[in-house]
Design a protein around this motif. Structure first.
Motif, PDB file in Angstrom:
ATOM      1  N   SER A 194     -17.761   7.215   6.373  1.00 22.05           N
ATOM      2  CA  SER A 194     -17.734   7.810   7.568  1.00 22.05           C
ATOM      3  C   SER A 194     -17.852   6.956   8.717  1.00 22.05           C
ATOM      4  O   SER A 194     -16.570   7.202   9.348  1.00 22.05           O
ATOM      5  N   SER A 195     -18.077   5.303   8.795  1.00 20.27           N
ATOM      6  CA  SER A 195     -17.091   4.581   9.554  1.00 20.27           C
ATOM      7  C   SER A 195     -16.488   3.962   9.636  1.00 20.27           C
ATOM      8  O   SER A 195     -15.740   3.956  10.605  1.00 20.27           O
ATOM      9  N   ILE A 196     -16.385   3.714   8.975  1.00 21.97           N
ATOM     10  CA  ILE A 196     -14.499   2.994   8.570  1.00 21.97           C
ATOM     11  C   ILE A 196     -13.201   3.430   8.990  1.00 21.97           C
ATOM     12  O   ILE A 196     -12.296   3.630   9.317  1.00 21.97           O
ATOM     13  N   LYS A 197     -13.411   5.287   8.142  1.00 25.75           N
ATOM     14  CA  LYS A 197     -12.478   6.695   8.836  1.00 25.75           C
ATOM     15  C   LYS A 197     -12.124   6.240   9.920  1.00 25.75           C
ATOM     16  O   LYS A 197     -10.991   6.543  10.666  1.00 25.75           O
ATOM     17  N   ALA A 225     -14.927   8.367  -9.084  1.00 28.08           N
ATOM     18  CA  ALA A 225     -14.140   7.644  -9.478  1.00 28.08           C
ATOM     19  C   ALA A 225     -12.708   8.470  -9.078  1.00 28.08           C
ATOM     20  O   ALA A 225     -12.067   7.878  -8.981  1.00 28.08           O
ATOM     21  N   THR A 226     -12.570   9.723  -8.685  1.00 31.97           N
ATOM     22  CA  THR A 226     -11.689  10.431  -8.606  1.00 31.97           C
ATOM     23  C   THR A 226     -12.159   9.992  -6.303  1.00 31.97           C
ATOM     24  O   THR A 226     -11.006   9.284  -5.660  1.00 31.97           O
ATOM     25  N   CYS A 227     -12.411   9.427  -6.029  1.00 30.00           N
ATOM     26  CA  CYS A 227     -12.507   9.262  -4.874  1.00 30.00           C
ATOM     27  C   CYS A 227     -11.755   8.131  -4.529  1.00 30.00           C
ATOM     28  O   CYS A 227     -10.975   7.661  -3.830  1.00 30.00           O
ATOM     29  N   LEU A 228     -12.301   6.452  -5.587  1.00 29.20           N
ATOM     30  CA  LEU A 228     -11.472   4.989  -5.616  1.00 29.20           C
ATOM     31  C   LEU A 228     -10.779   5.598  -5.598  1.00 29.20           C
ATOM     32  O   LEU A 228      -9.140   5.217  -5.317  1.00 29.20           O
ATOM     33  N   ASP A 229      -9.835   6.351  -6.557  1.00 28.99           N
ATOM     34  CA  ASP A 229      -8.559   6.831  -6.892  1.00 28.99           C
ATOM     35  C   ASP A 229      -7.673   7.131  -6.026  1.00 28.99           C
ATOM     36  O   ASP A 229      -6.463   7.093  -5.626  1.00 28.99           O
ATOM     37  N   GLY A 230      -8.233   7.563  -4.826  1.00 31.54           N
ATOM     38  CA  GLY A 230      -7.577   8.480  -4.030  1.00 31.54           C
ATOM     39  C   GLY A 230      -7.686   7.296  -2.717  1.00 31.54           C
ATOM     40  O   GLY A 230      -6.602   7.974  -1.668  1.00 31.54           O
ATOM     41  N   LEU A 231      -8.107   7.017  -2.611  1.00 32.01           N
ATOM     42  CA  LEU A 231      -8.068   5.014  -1.558  1.00 32.01           C
ATOM     43  C   LEU A 231      -6.757   4.489  -2.193  1.00 32.01           C
ATOM     44  O   LEU A 231      -6.536   4.314  -2.978  1.00 32.01           O
ATOM     45  N   GLU A 232      -6.308   3.658  -0.585  1.00 31.96           N
ATOM     46  CA  GLU A 232      -5.964   3.442  -0.824  1.00 31.96           C
ATOM     47  C   GLU A 232      -5.181   2.370   0.692  1.00 31.96           C
ATOM     48  O   GLU A 232      -5.795   2.872   1.266  1.00 31.96           O
ATOM     49  N   GLY A 233      -4.542   1.275   0.173  1.00 27.76           N
ATOM     50  CA  GLY A 233      -4.448  -0.088   1.569  1.00 27.76           C
ATOM     51  C   GLY A 233      -5.738  -0.270   2.240  1.00 27.76           C
ATOM     52  O   GLY A 233      -6.473  -0.537   1.136  1.00 27.76           O
ATOM     53  N   SER A 234      -5.998  -0.363   3.800  1.00 27.32           N
ATOM     54  CA  SER A 234      -7.193  -1.103   4.017  1.00 27.32           C
ATOM     55  C   SER A 234      -8.677  -0.149   3.783  1.00 27.32           C
ATOM     56  O   SER A 234      -9.840  -0.623   3.506  1.00 27.32           O
ATOM     57  N   ALA A 235      -8.437   1.544   3.122  1.00 27.78           N
ATOM     58  CA  ALA A 235     -10.046   2.215   2.960  1.00 27.78           C
ATOM     59  C   ALA A 235      -9.851   1.347   1.768  1.00 27.78           C
ATOM     60  O   ALA A 235     -11.498   1.332   1.265  1.00 27.78           O
ATOM     61  N   ARG A 236      -9.125   1.728   1.195  1.00 29.78           N
ATOM     62  CA  ARG A 236      -9.341   1.366  -0.591  1.00 29.78           C
ATOM     63  C   ARG A 236      -9.719  -0.305  -0.915  1.00 29.78           C
ATOM     64  O   ARG A 236     -11.015  -0.649  -1.271  1.00 29.78           O
ATOM     65  N   ALA A 237      -9.734  -1.115   0.316  1.00 28.52           N
ATOM     66  CA  ALA A 237      -9.981  -2.916   0.472  1.00 28.52           C
ATOM     67  C   ALA A 237     -11.721  -2.633   0.517  1.00 28.52           C
ATOM     68  O   ALA A 237     -12.364  -3.622  -0.291  1.00 28.52           O
ATOM     69  N   PHE A 238     -11.729  -1.221   2.206  1.00 27.89           N
ATOM     70  CA  PHE A 238     -12.969  -1.750   2.667  1.00 27.89           C
ATOM     71  C   PHE A 238     -14.291  -1.319   1.119  1.00 27.89           C
ATOM     72  O   PHE A 238     -15.301  -1.016   1.339  1.00 27.89           O
ATOM     73  N   MET A 239     -14.105  -0.013   0.817  1.00 22.97           N
ATOM     74  CA  MET A 239     -14.664   0.793  -0.278  1.00 22.97           C
ATOM     75  C   MET A 239     -14.759   0.318  -1.617  1.00 22.97           C
ATOM     76  O   MET A 239     -15.480   1.139  -2.177  1.00 22.97           O
ATOM     77  N   LYS A 240     -13.681  -0.486  -2.069  1.00 23.09           N
ATOM     78  CA  LYS A 240     -13.957   0.007  -3.402  1.00 23.09           C
ATOM     79  C   LYS A 240     -15.453  -1.252  -4.262  1.00 23.09           C
ATOM     80  O   LYS A 240     -15.380  -0.535  -5.140  1.00 23.09           O
ATOM     81  N   ASP A 241     -15.351  -2.247  -3.467  1.00 22.82           N
ATOM     82  CA  ASP A 241     -17.080  -2.815  -4.171  1.00 22.82           C
ATOM     83  C   ASP A 241     -17.859  -2.078  -4.340  1.00 22.82           C
ATOM     84  O   ASP A 241     -18.322  -1.808  -5.435  1.00 22.82           O
ATOM     85  N   ASN A 253     -21.966   7.171   4.309  1.00 21.95           N
ATOM     86  CA  ASN A 253     -21.508   6.889   5.644  1.00 21.95           C
ATOM     87  C   ASN A 253     -21.211   5.490   6.152  1.00 21.95           C
ATOM     88  O   ASN A 253     -20.250   5.653   6.644  1.00 21.95           O
ATOM     89  N   THR A 254     -20.624   4.581   4.992  1.00 23.40           N
ATOM     90  CA  THR A 254     -20.250   3.685   5.159  1.00 23.40           C
ATOM     91  C   THR A 254     -18.249   4.440   5.557  1.00 23.40           C
ATOM     92  O   THR A 254     -17.540   3.838   6.219  1.00 23.40           O
TER      93      THR A 254
END
Length: 227
Positions: free
Chosen positions: A107-110, A166-182, A104-105
């Motif tokens: 989807s909201s960030i998207k 792991a695949t999800c995290l590896d595919g993220l970058e920029g602000s999306a990765r910053a928001f979702m990493k933790d 849900n997080t």
């Protein structure tokens, strides 16, 4: 005579008070002993079961025990095999709630990101997490069958969930990765805990039989000494 009667009553009252005092002290001692016994038994799971069984195969035992503590309720009098299996099932159920919350997080960030590339990566993450929820639920169902095939299926599905995170995290970058990493790292950690708990509840006979086909497929959540 009244004076004599009063003098005779005093020892009786004194004896009565003494008896009451003795009973009160005894009651306090018994209560303290009961509470002490309760507290000892309530931690027996972590003294006997978790360190030696449920988190033995965990790469990070401290984190594993923290996760397990979330589903432990009340005193553990006897950490039996069935009880450990029930704890695994409870953990997996709670785990799906964590995945749903992170989904849900994402989807909201998207909706708040203007980068098409990051939006696509978050979309892929949502799909992977939705698939992961299905895989965890499938594992919960198949584990109740308690067959060699069901154990192998559960291992495959729970391992795929770890890969999905792991695949999800590896595919993220920029602000999306910053928001979702933790949050994604927390899901990865919980996926490792689920696999460690899964290995711990395997019946000895089944563990021996499936050890060979699984030995070449152990991911990083199993310490090298246990391979």
């Amino acid at each position: 005579m009244a004076i004599q009667q009063s003098l005779l009553d005093r020892p009786r009252k004194s004896v009565s008070k003494t008896i009451c005092l003795i009973f009160s002290i005894a009651a306090v001692m018994i209560s303290s002993a009961f509470v002490g016994s309760y507290l000892i038994k309530s931690t027996s799971f972590f003294n006997q079961s978790s360190p030696q069984h449920l988190c033995d195969h965990a790469l990070d035992r401290a984190t594993c025990l923290t996760h397990v503590s979330e589903v432990v309720q009340g005193p553990i009098l006897t950490p039996t095999k069935d009880h450990k299996f029930n704890l695994l099932q409870s953990f997996l159920m709670k785990y799906t709630s964590h995945i749903k919350r992170v989904m849900n997080t994402a989807s909201s960030i998207k909706l708040r990101i203007n980068s098409p590339k990051e939006e696509e990566a978050l979309h892929d993450c949502v799909e992977l997490m939705d698939l992961s929820i299905s895989r965890v639920r499938d594992s919960m169902v198949t584990l109740t069958k308690q067959t060699i095939e069901s154990q192998q299926d559960a291992h495959t599905w729970l391992s795929s969930v770890l890969t999905n995170h792991a695949t999800c995290l590896d595919g993220l970058e920029g602000s999306a990765r910053a928001f979702m990493k933790d949050e994604l790292e927390d899901l990865i950690s919980r996926a490792r805990t689920s696999l460690a708990m899964f290995v711990a509840v395997l019946p000895p006979k089944v563990e021996q039989i499936i050890d060979e086909p699984l030995s070449g497929d152990f991911p990083s959540w199993v310490s090298s000494k246990d391979r």
